[in-house]
Design an enzyme around this catalytic site. Sequence first.
Site, mmCIF file in Angstrom:
data_model
loop_
_atom_site.group_PDB
_atom_site.id
_atom_site.type_symbol
_atom_site.label_atom_id
_atom_site.label_comp_id
_atom_site.label_asym_id
_atom_site.label_seq_id
_atom_site.Cartn_x
_atom_site.Cartn_y
_atom_site.Cartn_z
ATOM 1 N N GLU A 169 -5.440 0.468 0.164
ATOM 2 C CA GLU A 169 -4.772 -1.078 0.427
ATOM 3 C C GLU A 169 -4.644 -1.734 -1.166
ATOM 4 O O GLU A 169 -5.618 -0.959 -1.960
ATOM 5 C CB GLU A 169 -6.145 -1.737 1.072
ATOM 6 N N HIS A 197 0.805 -1.196 0.326
ATOM 7 C CA HIS A 197 0.257 0.234 0.022
ATOM 8 C C HIS A 197 1.201 1.340 -0.021
ATOM 9 O O HIS A 197 1.727 0.730 0.697
ATOM 10 C CB HIS A 197 -1.463 -0.119 0.963
HETATM 11 C C1 F6R Z 1 1.778 6.843 6.183
HETATM 12 C C2 F6R Z 1 1.424 5.666 5.110
HETATM 13 C C3 F6R Z 1 1.531 4.307 5.414
HETATM 14 C C4 F6R Z 1 3.026 3.926 5.088
HETATM 15 C C5 F6R Z 1 3.790 2.755 5.077
HETATM 16 C C6 F6R Z 1 4.453 2.604 5.810
HETATM 17 O O1 F6R Z 1 1.216 7.828 5.718
HETATM 18 O O2 F6R Z 1 1.097 6.575 4.002
HETATM 19 O O3 F6R Z 1 1.413 4.150 3.803
HETATM 20 O O4 F6R Z 1 4.182 4.789 4.745
HETATM 21 O O5 F6R Z 1 2.552 1.972 5.798
HETATM 22 O O6 F6R Z 1 5.194 2.395 6.808
HETATM 23 P P1 F6R Z 1 6.035 2.103 8.341
HETATM 24 O O7 F6R Z 1 7.202 3.487 7.762
HETATM 25 O O8 F6R Z 1 6.062 2.166 9.446
HETATM 26 O O9 F6R Z 1 6.584 1.097 8.018
#
Ligand code: F6R
Length: 260
Positions: free
Chosen positions: A143, A138
């Site tokens: 999603e 995503h």
């Molecule tokens: C958050 C967002 C999400 C995150 C993704 C990865 O604003 O847009 O798409 O970038 O879930 O999250 P991390 O960096 O925590 O692995």
Amino acid sequence: MNMIICKDANAVGKTTAQEIAQLITGQGKCVLGLATGSTPIPCYNELVRMHKDEGLDFSHVTTFNLDEYLGLKPTHEQSYRYFMNQHLFDGINIELCNTFVPDGVGGDPRQCAGVYEDQIRALGPIHLQILGIGNNGHIGFNEPGSSLASRTRVVTLTEQTIRDNSRFFSSMEEVPKFALTMGIGTILEAERVILLATGAGKADAVAAAIEGPLTASCPASALQLHRNPIFIIDEQAASKLERKEYYIHAQDAMASLISS
Ligand code: F6R
């Protein structure tokens, strides 16, 4: 696609912060698209350092965040507004009125989504959009199965995303089940897009996004349609790329072409 493969998560953060700094010092009004999550934190830390030590100026910068949980007030510690204030905005000289995060408690969520899309249109275009990537591919909270032309809207989070994000909450039950997110179509309208990924857990999603088919089953694969995407990833996140050696060669060759 442009690829910068860095040694580790800190190097990803520093490289990205340099790209942002170059952009915001090089032009007047500047609009950034920002992400939350663990991945961009080293970049935000470096931007705060650059502001404090080197006077990097954010007074002319407007920001739009990708997403926000539905039902969390800005004062909730797990809201994305709270995250942004804590990790970036409180440490730099940006006017808070120029920082936009979708409103997850503003009444009719569909109307709030429409208002956000209108604000991006009115104040944009977004010059540079920063993205992370979920384990399921995503981007924002788009999603798998999201329309590649989608706009800012209300979405239902998948079980996997709820599980992944439950590490920030005291229980799975506390994780919101819905969110507001910029759409994939909204993201693709940014002039430049930088996707960040760090750690071995992202290797499959990164390989699917860059080398897999263009498909709604991997929302990040939509970046294959963007005119100017850059992937800034660490070695672990790059570990499943079939053409990794070529990307490293191209990165080095381009650097020497530019410096000659
Ligand atoms: C958050 C967002 C999400 C995150 C993704 C990865 O604003 O847009 O798409 O970038 O879930 O999250 P991390 O960096 O925590 O692995």
